[in-house]
Scaffold this active site. Structure first.
Site, PDB file in Angstrom:
ATOM      1  N   ASP A 179     -56.708  36.407 -13.073  1.00 46.49           N
ATOM      2  CA  ASP A 179     -56.093  37.713 -12.816  1.00 46.49           C
ATOM      3  C   ASP A 179     -55.316  37.502 -11.525  1.00 46.49           C
ATOM      4  OD1 ASP A 179     -55.463  40.256 -11.816  1.00 46.49           O
ATOM      5  OD2 ASP A 179     -57.123  41.177 -12.911  1.00 46.49           O
ATOM      6  N   HIS A 180     -53.984  37.364 -11.632  1.00 49.63           N
ATOM      7  CA  HIS A 180     -53.236  36.908 -10.447  1.00 49.63           C
ATOM      8  C   HIS A 180     -53.307  37.911  -9.289  1.00 49.63           C
ATOM      9  CE1 HIS A 180     -49.996  39.113 -12.627  1.00 49.63           C
ATOM     10  NE2 HIS A 180     -49.648  39.465 -11.420  1.00 49.63           N
ATOM     11  N   HIS A 242     -55.912  44.278 -13.810  1.00 49.27           N
ATOM     12  CA  HIS A 242     -55.579  44.380 -12.381  1.00 49.27           C
ATOM     13  C   HIS A 242     -56.143  45.641 -11.720  1.00 49.27           C
ATOM     14  CE1 HIS A 242     -53.015  41.176 -13.537  1.00 49.27           C
ATOM     15  NE2 HIS A 242     -51.987  41.889 -13.918  1.00 49.27           N
TER      16      HIS A 242
END
Length: 492
Positions: A179-180, A242
């Site tokens: 999950d950047h 996110h």
């Protein structure tokens, strides 16, 4: 004592794609330039295109030059890159790849350590994972790790099926779900701001906090991703991963130690405490919107339904606002508001913590609105912290206090070069630190929360609001907060 550089071969499936070119190659380059990685590494690009290693190295070189202000030692860097044309369904492709990896293990002395990075369509994840094990690519003297991009499934049943397929070949400790947002410096700073400051931690509960707002807005539309977006929408694309991850970090209890397992355990408790939203209640807690035509910086923008590969009567949401309630001792009664959307007025990700008013404010007349104290965590594009307090300004003779802002901005501090999220995450994976990756329990609980909302929208149980491109979303999202006597704090 200097830390030993991690040693590994990184195999990138989908190495000719956009993600590899825009994010992965520049991130690996920066890690080398910043001396986080030494000489003991190789990158093997795997994809269907019949490229040669020279063509691949040229592509990597172009990627670095187009994303860096200055690029040096490019020839030495790209010499670590190799290309292998590949058919994901053909066992002989894996055998040939294994031969190349064994050879490179010897050349670069990487001790059998292998990262398999799946930067491609998710329908192939299970097939690749199982073939890697079956054809012996994970059977080395070193470690093997599997890195997976989102989306991890499109609902709980599909995510569970995908997880079962992958778990046949890799155990949970070997799986790194990216999950950047968790790689962003200021997202990781949420824990530090909370747990390293006596100023905040005693106040971080329902006695002192009125509400918390998480905004992630984009000025871009769907661009060339219309086909993907039609099957996803903002709920699956942003909220399930996110947004819920940021809520979990904001709401978690202090872990007993700063270890991967303890931090994940506290995040999971938050997701378990999220109040489930029944299908017939969804419109009370969530607003969905879709951008219409509009204007931004004198540029005319088309409606979502007029974008390429989008249905003329599309019901896909490009905007979601929601009110989340966490039923535990610390947060009972405190709404967490989230909103995310495309084609909005500003590109911004930020968190606003609004503190409760004091019982009686002597500096304001009865009935006057007292500006609240706010803690604002700026995640992107600027990074930093703003604390909004009330103070008297010298020139003001009335004695009335006014809001003043105390700003700490990473962007203005000398010597701070914030690592790009992928750079941090690749480095963490090479070192075996899974703290900023998503555990299966977090994925499953997030889908459990999101699925009833998605189902209600599919059944038409909530209206699709429209908002003009270049605005901050539909009016209905403002009303969601007004019902509680709250308001969105400006995104700029």
């Amino acid at each position: 004592m200097t830390q030993e550089h991690p040693k590994s071969i990184i195999v990138i499936f989908g190495a000719t794609g956009d993600l590899a070119k825009r994010k992965l190659f520049p991130s690996i380059y920066r890690l080398v330039q910043n001396e986080k990685i030494g000489k003991n590494f190789a990158v093997v690009g795997v994809a269907r295109r019949p490229w040669t290693t020279d063509e691949f190295r040229s592509n990597v070189s172009d990627s670095i030059q187009s994303s860096m202000k200055e690029s040096k030692d490019l020839e030495e860097f790209t010499s670590h890159f190799y290309y292998h044309p590949f058919d994901v369904t053909n066992p002989s492709s894996y055998l040939e790849l294994n031969g190349l990896l064994t050879e490179l293990d010897g050349t670069y002395q990487t001790e059998g350590n292998r990262i398999f990075y799946l930067a491609m369509a998710p329908e192939f994840f299970g097939t690749i994972a199982q073939n890697l094990k079956k054809e012996g690519l994970t059977d080395t003297n070193g470690w093997s790790r599997l890195v997976i991009e989102k989306p991890f499934g499109h609902d709980l049943p599909s995510a569970r099926k995908l997880n079962q397929e992958i778990r046949e070949a890799f155990n949970e400790n070997q799986i790194y779900r990216i999950d950047h947002y968790l790689g962003k410096e200021m997202v990781q700073n949420i824990e530090v701001i909370r747990f390293a400051n006596a100023l905040f931690e005693p106040l971080w509960n329902n006695r002192y906090i009125s509400n918390i707002q998480v905004t992630s807005s984009e000025i871009l539309g769907v661009e060339d991703r219309g086909r993907y977006y039609e099957n996803s929408g903002a709920l699956r694309d942003m909220v399930q991963n996110h947004m819920l991850q940021m809520v979990a970090l904001l709401a978690m209890e202090p872990p007993i130690k700063l270890t991967t397992d303890e931090i994940r355990s506290e995040k999971v408790k938050v997701l378990r405490a999220l109040r489930a939203v029944a299908e017939d209640e969804v419109s009370q807690y969530f607003i969905r919107g879709q951008y219409g035509a509009g204007q931004l910086e004198d540029k005319q923008l088309v409606a979502y339904r007029d974008e390429n590969n989008v249905d003329d009567n599309s019901q896909t949401e490009t905007y979601v606002a929601g009110k989340l309630l966490i039923d535990n001792f610390r947060w009972a009664g405190v709404p967490f508001y989230i909103r995310t959307g495309k084609r909005m007025a500003a590109k911004s990700t930020k968190i606003v913590v609004q503190f409760k008013d004091i019982p009686m404010n002597l500096y304001y007349k009865k009935g006057e609105t007292v500006p609240p104290n706010l803690l604002i965590i700026h995640i992107q594009p600027e990074e930093g912290i703003t604390l909004q307090l009330n103070a008297k300004k010298d020139e003001d003779e009335s004695g009335i206090s006014k809001p003043v802002k105390l700003d700490l901005s990473n962007n203005f501090l000398d010597g701070i070069n914030t690592p790009e999220a992928y750079e941090k995450l690749i480095y963490d994976c090479m070192r075996g630190d899974a703290t900023n990756f998503t555990h299966w329990d977090e994925v499953a609980l997030s889908w459990s929360f999101v699925d009833p909302i998605s189902e209600a929208w599919t059944k038409g149980k909530a209206a699709l609001a429209s908002y003009p491109s270049g605005s901050m979303g539909p009016k209905e999202a403002d009303d969601l907060l007004k019902e509680d006597g709250n308001q969105w704090w400006p995104v700029n």
